[in-house]
Design an enzyme around this catalytic site. Structure first.
Site, PDB file in Angstrom:
ATOM      1  N   HIS A 246       0.839  -1.196   0.000  1.00 12.27           N
ATOM      2  CA  HIS A 246       0.000   0.000   0.000  1.00 12.27           C
ATOM      3  C   HIS A 246       0.873   1.245   0.000  1.00 12.27           C
ATOM      4  O   HIS A 246       1.787   1.345   0.799  1.00 12.27           O
ATOM      5  CB  HIS A 246      -0.936  -0.017   1.205  1.00 12.27           C
ATOM      6  CG  HIS A 246      -2.049   0.937   1.124  1.00 12.27           C
ATOM      7  ND1 HIS A 246      -2.583   1.590   2.218  1.00 12.27           N
ATOM      8  CD2 HIS A 246      -2.788   1.363   0.053  1.00 12.27           C
ATOM      9  CE1 HIS A 246      -3.572   2.346   1.855  1.00 12.27           C
ATOM     10  NE2 HIS A 246      -3.727   2.241   0.530  1.00 12.27           N
ATOM     11  N   ASP A 250      -5.657   5.223   3.842  1.00 13.07           N
ATOM     12  CA  ASP A 250      -7.063   5.140   3.450  1.00 13.07           C
ATOM     13  C   ASP A 250      -7.986   5.646   4.555  1.00 13.07           C
ATOM     14  O   ASP A 250      -7.873   5.187   5.711  1.00 13.07           O
ATOM     15  CB  ASP A 250      -7.453   3.701   3.095  1.00 13.07           C
ATOM     16  CG  ASP A 250      -6.821   3.233   1.806  1.00 13.07           C
ATOM     17  OD1 ASP A 250      -6.336   4.092   1.036  1.00 13.07           O
ATOM     18  OD2 ASP A 250      -6.768   2.010   1.584  1.00 13.07           O
ATOM     19  N   HIS A 325     -13.888   5.057  -0.104  1.00  9.59           N
ATOM     20  CA  HIS A 325     -12.853   5.593   0.815  1.00  9.59           C
ATOM     21  C   HIS A 325     -12.029   6.632   0.066  1.00  9.59           C
ATOM     22  O   HIS A 325     -12.086   6.713  -1.174  1.00  9.59           O
ATOM     23  CB  HIS A 325     -11.950   4.478   1.353  1.00  9.59           C
ATOM     24  CG  HIS A 325     -11.059   3.878   0.322  1.00  9.59           C
ATOM     25  ND1 HIS A 325     -11.493   2.932  -0.601  1.00  9.59           N
ATOM     26  CD2 HIS A 325      -9.739   4.089   0.011  1.00  9.59           C
ATOM     27  CE1 HIS A 325     -10.495   2.574  -1.385  1.00  9.59           C
ATOM     28  NE2 HIS A 325      -9.402   3.280  -1.030  1.00  9.59           N
ATOM     29  N   HIS A 327      -8.248   7.712  -0.749  1.00 11.38           N
ATOM     30  CA  HIS A 327      -6.849   7.239  -0.758  1.00 11.38           C
ATOM     31  C   HIS A 327      -5.965   8.473  -0.881  1.00 11.38           C
ATOM     32  O   HIS A 327      -5.990   9.164  -1.889  1.00 11.38           O
ATOM     33  CB  HIS A 327      -6.634   6.300  -1.944  1.00 11.38           C
ATOM     34  CG  HIS A 327      -5.213   5.839  -2.071  1.00 11.38           C
ATOM     35  ND1 HIS A 327      -4.677   4.812  -1.343  1.00 11.38           N
ATOM     36  CD2 HIS A 327      -4.191   6.289  -2.867  1.00 11.38           C
ATOM     37  CE1 HIS A 327      -3.408   4.632  -1.692  1.00 11.38           C
ATOM     38  NE2 HIS A 327      -3.097   5.529  -2.635  1.00 11.38           N
TER      39      HIS A 327
END
Length: 353
Positions: A246, A250, A325, A327
């Site tokens: 990642h 988030d 969500h 990011h």
């Protein structure tokens, strides 16, 4: 010991009374009257072979190489030996010298001069022990031994005292060194404590300054959204991301939740960006880029300047997502394409996601 031969008995000669002497003079010899136990008297003439023993105090005639000289030599050596022995005994025993008395010798030679080799000889007995009894000699020897023993004991005691003094001095030196070490330790501990206090005060002051700075920045920065839940952090590994991990932070929130400008800057990108869905890039004055991805809609255009807290879009689920969500990624001029941890960057700006 040599002695003179006994003289023959003198002839008995009647003595005259003082009244019978000429002019009333004292008689030449005798008792002044006739003795029944003496006589008959004959004229006596001493010779070389008949000489009365000399007794008591007397004068000795000068001899030529005779017994008197030899006797005198022996006498002198004996006296010297006696005096030396007495002095040695005195030095050894520490007592006063033993007095030496020289008795009348029965014979020290003839009072007359003789050229014959048969002349009487003086005594050859050494006088080193004259007047000293065996008990005194033994006492002197005992005193000398006792003095030697005392000196040995005294020397041993002195050596013992010196050894004890050295041990005591060594103990005192060790105690002094220990005390100095303890004092140095206390001093170091005190200095370390003072340094720690100073460091603590300095850290507190620095923290206070940082808190003030962050408070000021907090007025200039804000979180990108509200009513959110952190569902993914920077660096997480997984197959959901094309890079294998990642690359952002988030904020899960319902679709349509407003997205705000974290700080004032200029919009450098606004539109579709593949797996990121709808993405807006806000470039700050220092060159830092803030990426807002997966938006449901975009409210700004490229080149537009925005202020802290301005709404730039809405939370959505566009692109490669599993749910609605925001990011967020942070890229600095010194960072690689993956960017830096958004959580750390937000905290550095006084924000606490």
């Amino acid at each position: 010991m040599a002695s003179n031969p006994p003289a023959p008995e003198a002839p008995s000669v009647p003595n005259r009374r003082s009244s019978e002497t000429e002019d009333g003079k004292i008689p030449t010899f005798g008792f002044g009257s006739y003795r029944t136990d003496e006589g008959p008297w004959e004229e006596w003439n001493p010779s070389a072979d008949s000489t009365r023993p000399v007794r008591g105090r007397h004068r000795v005639g000068k001899q030529r190489g005779g017994g008197l000289a030899r006797s005198s030599t022996v006498l002198g050596v004996g006296v010297i030996a006696a005096v030396g022995g007495a002095g040695m005994a005195t030095a050894q025993s520490g007592k006063p010298p033993v007095s030496i008395s020289i008795p009348d010798l029965p014979s020290v030679g003839s009072p007359f001069t003789h050229d014959s080799d048969d002349e009487p000889k003086g005594s050859a007995t050494a006088l080193s022990s004259v007047g000293v009894t065996p008990e005194e000699t033994e006492q002197g020897t005992s005193d000398a031994g006792e003095a030697l023993r005392s000196r040995i004991i005294l020397q041993a005691e002195q050596q013992k005292d010196q050894a004890e003094a050295k041990v005591q001095q060594a103990a005192q030196d060790a105690a002094a060194r220990k005390a100095a070490a303890e004092a140095a330790k206390v001093k170091r501990e005190a200095a370390a404590k003072v340094a720690a206090e100073k460091k603590k005060i300095a850290e507190a002051a620095a923290a206070k300054v940082e808190a003030a700075r962050l408070a000021t920045l907090a007025k200039q920065y804000t979180l990108p959204t509200s009513s959110y839940t952190i569902t993914g952090t920077f660096g997480q590994a997984g197959s959901l991301w094309s890079s294998g991990y990642h690359t952002g932070l988030d904020f899960a929130a319902p679709t349509g939740t407003p997205i705000k400008a974290i700080h004032s800057g200029t919009v450098t990108e606004a539109g579709w960006s593949g797996s990121y869905g709808y993405r807006t890039i806000l470039t700050l004055d220092d060159g830092t880029e803030l990426w807002f991805a997966h938006q449901s809609s975009i409210n700004v255009s490229v080149g537009q300047k925005v202020a802290t807290g301005d709404v730039i879009g809405r939370v959505g689920a566009t692109g490669n997502v599993t749910g609605a969500h925001l990011h967020l990624e942070v890229h600095t001029s010194s960072s690689d394409s993956a960017g830096i941890d958004p959580m750390a960057w937000l905290r550095s700006m006084g924000l606490n996601p």
